[in-house]
Write a protein that holds these residues in place. Structure first.
Motif, PDB file in Angstrom:
ATOM      1  N   THR A  47     -53.291 -44.348 -29.591  1.00 26.20           N
ATOM      2  CA  THR A  47     -53.221 -43.033 -29.282  1.00 26.20           C
ATOM      3  C   THR A  47     -54.713 -42.458 -29.106  1.00 26.20           C
ATOM      4  O   THR A  47     -55.153 -41.710 -28.094  1.00 26.20           O
ATOM      5  CB  THR A  47     -52.409 -42.062 -30.522  1.00 26.20           C
ATOM      6  OG1 THR A  47     -51.197 -42.535 -30.540  1.00 26.20           O
ATOM      7  CG2 THR A  47     -52.817 -40.642 -30.319  1.00 26.20           C
ATOM      8  N   PHE A  48     -55.622 -43.034 -30.035  1.00 27.10           N
ATOM      9  CA  PHE A  48     -57.124 -42.502 -29.939  1.00 27.10           C
ATOM     10  C   PHE A  48     -57.544 -43.076 -28.842  1.00 27.10           C
ATOM     11  O   PHE A  48     -58.433 -42.362 -28.140  1.00 27.10           O
ATOM     12  CB  PHE A  48     -57.830 -42.975 -31.284  1.00 27.10           C
ATOM     13  CG  PHE A  48     -57.676 -42.159 -32.547  1.00 27.10           C
ATOM     14  CD1 PHE A  48     -56.580 -41.842 -33.181  1.00 27.10           C
ATOM     15  CD2 PHE A  48     -58.705 -41.815 -33.254  1.00 27.10           C
ATOM     16  CE1 PHE A  48     -56.362 -41.124 -34.156  1.00 27.10           C
ATOM     17  CE2 PHE A  48     -58.698 -41.100 -34.329  1.00 27.10           C
ATOM     18  CZ  PHE A  48     -57.628 -40.736 -34.815  1.00 27.10           C
ATOM     19  N   GLY A  49     -57.311 -44.418 -28.482  1.00 27.34           N
ATOM     20  CA  GLY A  49     -57.884 -45.249 -27.230  1.00 27.34           C
ATOM     21  C   GLY A  49     -57.489 -44.356 -26.000  1.00 27.34           C
ATOM     22  O   GLY A  49     -58.424 -44.105 -25.177  1.00 27.34           O
ATOM     23  N   LEU A  50     -56.448 -43.842 -25.791  1.00 32.02           N
ATOM     24  CA  LEU A  50     -55.846 -43.350 -24.658  1.00 32.02           C
ATOM     25  C   LEU A  50     -56.499 -41.824 -24.423  1.00 32.02           C
ATOM     26  O   LEU A  50     -56.981 -41.550 -23.271  1.00 32.02           O
ATOM     27  CB  LEU A  50     -54.503 -43.066 -24.810  1.00 32.02           C
ATOM     28  CG  LEU A  50     -53.647 -43.958 -24.442  1.00 32.02           C
ATOM     29  CD1 LEU A  50     -51.964 -43.833 -24.277  1.00 32.02           C
ATOM     30  CD2 LEU A  50     -53.619 -44.800 -23.209  1.00 32.02           C
ATOM     31  N   ALA A  51     -56.816 -41.055 -25.800  1.00 34.64           N
ATOM     32  CA  ALA A  51     -57.544 -39.777 -25.380  1.00 34.64           C
ATOM     33  C   ALA A  51     -59.001 -40.323 -24.978  1.00 34.64           C
ATOM     34  O   ALA A  51     -59.416 -39.363 -24.145  1.00 34.64           O
ATOM     35  CB  ALA A  51     -57.629 -39.197 -26.850  1.00 34.64           C
ATOM     36  N   GLY A  52     -59.539 -41.181 -25.531  1.00 35.65           N
ATOM     37  CA  GLY A  52     -60.822 -41.652 -25.212  1.00 35.65           C
ATOM     38  C   GLY A  52     -61.003 -42.149 -23.766  1.00 35.65           C
ATOM     39  O   GLY A  52     -61.733 -41.600 -22.958  1.00 35.65           O
ATOM     40  N   LEU A  53     -59.921 -42.892 -23.386  1.00 32.82           N
ATOM     41  CA  LEU A  53     -60.057 -43.304 -22.082  1.00 32.82           C
ATOM     42  C   LEU A  53     -59.839 -42.281 -20.873  1.00 32.82           C
ATOM     43  O   LEU A  53     -60.375 -42.566 -19.804  1.00 32.82           O
ATOM     44  CB  LEU A  53     -59.073 -44.623 -21.925  1.00 32.82           C
ATOM     45  CG  LEU A  53     -58.997 -45.284 -20.473  1.00 32.82           C
ATOM     46  CD1 LEU A  53     -60.271 -46.030 -20.131  1.00 32.82           C
ATOM     47  CD2 LEU A  53     -57.699 -46.257 -20.454  1.00 32.82           C
ATOM     48  N   LEU A  54     -59.115 -41.389 -21.209  1.00 31.63           N
ATOM     49  CA  LEU A  54     -58.636 -40.376 -20.159  1.00 31.63           C
ATOM     50  C   LEU A  54     -59.389 -39.028 -20.296  1.00 31.63           C
ATOM     51  O   LEU A  54     -59.247 -38.134 -19.603  1.00 31.63           O
ATOM     52  CB  LEU A  54     -57.282 -40.118 -20.161  1.00 31.63           C
ATOM     53  CG  LEU A  54     -56.470 -41.460 -19.897  1.00 31.63           C
ATOM     54  CD1 LEU A  54     -54.943 -41.004 -19.983  1.00 31.63           C
ATOM     55  CD2 LEU A  54     -56.724 -41.729 -18.304  1.00 31.63           C
ATOM     56  N   GLU A  81     -48.347 -34.787 -26.845  1.00 27.70           N
ATOM     57  CA  GLU A  81     -49.259 -33.469 -27.003  1.00 27.70           C
ATOM     58  C   GLU A  81     -50.560 -33.764 -27.803  1.00 27.70           C
ATOM     59  O   GLU A  81     -51.546 -33.336 -27.472  1.00 27.70           O
ATOM     60  CB  GLU A  81     -48.459 -32.392 -27.706  1.00 27.70           C
ATOM     61  CG  GLU A  81     -49.219 -30.934 -27.634  1.00 27.70           C
ATOM     62  CD  GLU A  81     -49.445 -30.560 -26.107  1.00 27.70           C
ATOM     63  OE1 GLU A  81     -50.470 -29.744 -25.963  1.00 27.70           O
ATOM     64  OE2 GLU A  81     -48.603 -30.796 -25.281  1.00 27.70           O
ATOM     65  N   PRO A  82     -50.505 -34.473 -28.789  1.00 27.74           N
ATOM     66  CA  PRO A  82     -51.837 -34.824 -29.586  1.00 27.74           C
ATOM     67  C   PRO A  82     -52.924 -35.337 -28.642  1.00 27.74           C
ATOM     68  O   PRO A  82     -54.113 -34.907 -28.798  1.00 27.74           O
ATOM     69  CB  PRO A  82     -51.422 -35.802 -30.678  1.00 27.74           C
ATOM     70  CG  PRO A  82     -50.104 -35.657 -30.919  1.00 27.74           C
ATOM     71  CD  PRO A  82     -49.302 -35.325 -29.591  1.00 27.74           C
ATOM     72  N   VAL A  83     -52.532 -36.190 -27.763  1.00 27.87           N
ATOM     73  CA  VAL A  83     -53.581 -36.726 -26.828  1.00 27.87           C
ATOM     74  C   VAL A  83     -54.192 -35.664 -25.886  1.00 27.87           C
ATOM     75  O   VAL A  83     -55.144 -35.549 -25.761  1.00 27.87           O
ATOM     76  CB  VAL A  83     -53.034 -37.897 -25.931  1.00 27.87           C
ATOM     77  CG1 VAL A  83     -54.002 -38.230 -24.947  1.00 27.87           C
ATOM     78  CG2 VAL A  83     -52.657 -39.309 -26.786  1.00 27.87           C
ATOM     79  N   VAL A  84     -53.118 -34.787 -25.287  1.00 28.54           N
ATOM     80  CA  VAL A  84     -53.474 -33.713 -24.378  1.00 28.54           C
ATOM     81  C   VAL A  84     -54.346 -32.592 -24.911  1.00 28.54           C
ATOM     82  O   VAL A  84     -55.543 -32.186 -24.575  1.00 28.54           O
ATOM     83  CB  VAL A  84     -52.345 -33.310 -24.045  1.00 28.54           C
ATOM     84  CG1 VAL A  84     -52.552 -31.956 -22.917  1.00 28.54           C
ATOM     85  CG2 VAL A  84     -51.373 -34.069 -22.845  1.00 28.54           C
ATOM     86  N   ARG A  85     -54.090 -32.467 -26.385  1.00 33.20           N
ATOM     87  CA  ARG A  85     -54.561 -31.549 -27.094  1.00 33.20           C
ATOM     88  C   ARG A  85     -56.117 -31.975 -27.409  1.00 33.20           C
ATOM     89  O   ARG A  85     -57.230 -31.255 -27.220  1.00 33.20           O
ATOM     90  CB  ARG A  85     -53.979 -31.070 -28.413  1.00 33.20           C
ATOM     91  CG  ARG A  85     -54.633 -29.868 -29.093  1.00 33.20           C
ATOM     92  CD  ARG A  85     -53.968 -29.187 -30.377  1.00 33.20           C
ATOM     93  NE  ARG A  85     -54.996 -28.757 -31.228  1.00 33.20           N
ATOM     94  CZ  ARG A  85     -55.536 -27.612 -31.462  1.00 33.20           C
ATOM     95  NH1 ARG A  85     -54.943 -26.729 -30.336  1.00 33.20           N
ATOM     96  NH2 ARG A  85     -56.552 -27.280 -32.014  1.00 33.20           N
ATOM     97  N   ALA A  86     -56.322 -33.135 -27.701  1.00 31.51           N
ATOM     98  CA  ALA A  86     -57.707 -33.824 -28.179  1.00 31.51           C
ATOM     99  C   ALA A  86     -58.393 -33.760 -27.018  1.00 31.51           C
ATOM    100  O   ALA A  86     -59.647 -33.397 -26.939  1.00 31.51           O
ATOM    101  CB  ALA A  86     -57.411 -35.245 -28.534  1.00 31.51           C
ATOM    102  N   ILE A  87     -58.010 -33.991 -25.745  1.00 29.67           N
ATOM    103  CA  ILE A  87     -58.725 -33.804 -24.284  1.00 29.67           C
ATOM    104  C   ILE A  87     -59.189 -32.629 -24.172  1.00 29.67           C
ATOM    105  O   ILE A  87     -60.180 -32.217 -23.692  1.00 29.67           O
ATOM    106  CB  ILE A  87     -57.846 -34.402 -23.527  1.00 29.67           C
ATOM    107  CG1 ILE A  87     -57.801 -35.935 -23.541  1.00 29.67           C
ATOM    108  CG2 ILE A  87     -58.429 -34.091 -21.926  1.00 29.67           C
ATOM    109  CD1 ILE A  87     -56.770 -36.699 -22.638  1.00 29.67           C
TER     110      ILE A  87
END
Length: 190
Positions: A47-54, A81-87
């Protein structure tokens, strides 16, 4: 949390939208740092990695809509949503989404500092992160002309919000970047 898309799927999406090798390398660096923090926190590394990568995948095509355009695209593709919100939170000045969760604070803290670390590595004789230390980055950080696009106040504030001392944060991110140095073009010369 819904099923995470695979890293390969995320990488394909990023490559579809990002042609700049330097922007791709930045996103790899942020991914590596976010993954390393996830391991430290006992959080989900993917999850953390996808947010960083994208986090910047929409920047090249739609800089005036970044990261809003990308967030919408990720929602359409079923990203959690956690990934989207982080971005969204990594650029709160535009989105109004303030980093609150550990994932959001981590992405925010890793974004700007990777740029400063990369710039500091590239002016070394080795052009590598392998022999770079935090003290060198912190010294360069004091020179406002060096990597002038990096917001020093944001770097300091983001580390504070993550709950880490700035020098420790810089060294931690350097070490994470060492793990992917060849992909970043920052490995020691052969």
């Amino acid at each position: 949390m819904p099923d995470l898309p695979s890293r390969d799927e995320a990488l394909a999406l990023m490559h579809e939208h990002v042609e700049s090798e330097s922007l791709r390398r930045h996103m790899y660096a942020v991914e590596a740092a976010c993954r390393a923090y996830a391991r430290t926190f006992g959080a989900d590394e993917d999850t953390f990695g996808l947010a960083g990568l994208l986090h910047d995948f929409d920047y090249e095509r739609w800089p005036d809509e970044h990261p809003l355009r990308g967030a919408g695209m990720l929602r359409e593709r079923g990203y959690p949503e956690p990934v989207v919100r982080a971005i969204l939170a990594h650029y709160s000045a535009r989105t109004g989404v303030v980093p609150e969760s550990r994932l959001e604070r981590t992405l925010h803290a890793c974004d700007e500092i990777t740029g400063l670390i990369t710039a500091a590595a590239l002016v070394r004789p080795s052009r590598s992160v392998m022999d770079l230390e935090a003290k060198s980055v912190l010294k360069k950080m004091k020179d406002k002309q060096f990597a002038a696009g990096v917001d020093r106040d944001d770097v300091r504030q983001a580390a504070e919000e993550l709950g880490v001392e700035l020098a420790e944060h810089v060294q931690f991110v350097i070490e994470a970047m060492r793990g992917v140095a060849p992909e970043l073009g920052l490995a020691a010369p052969a």
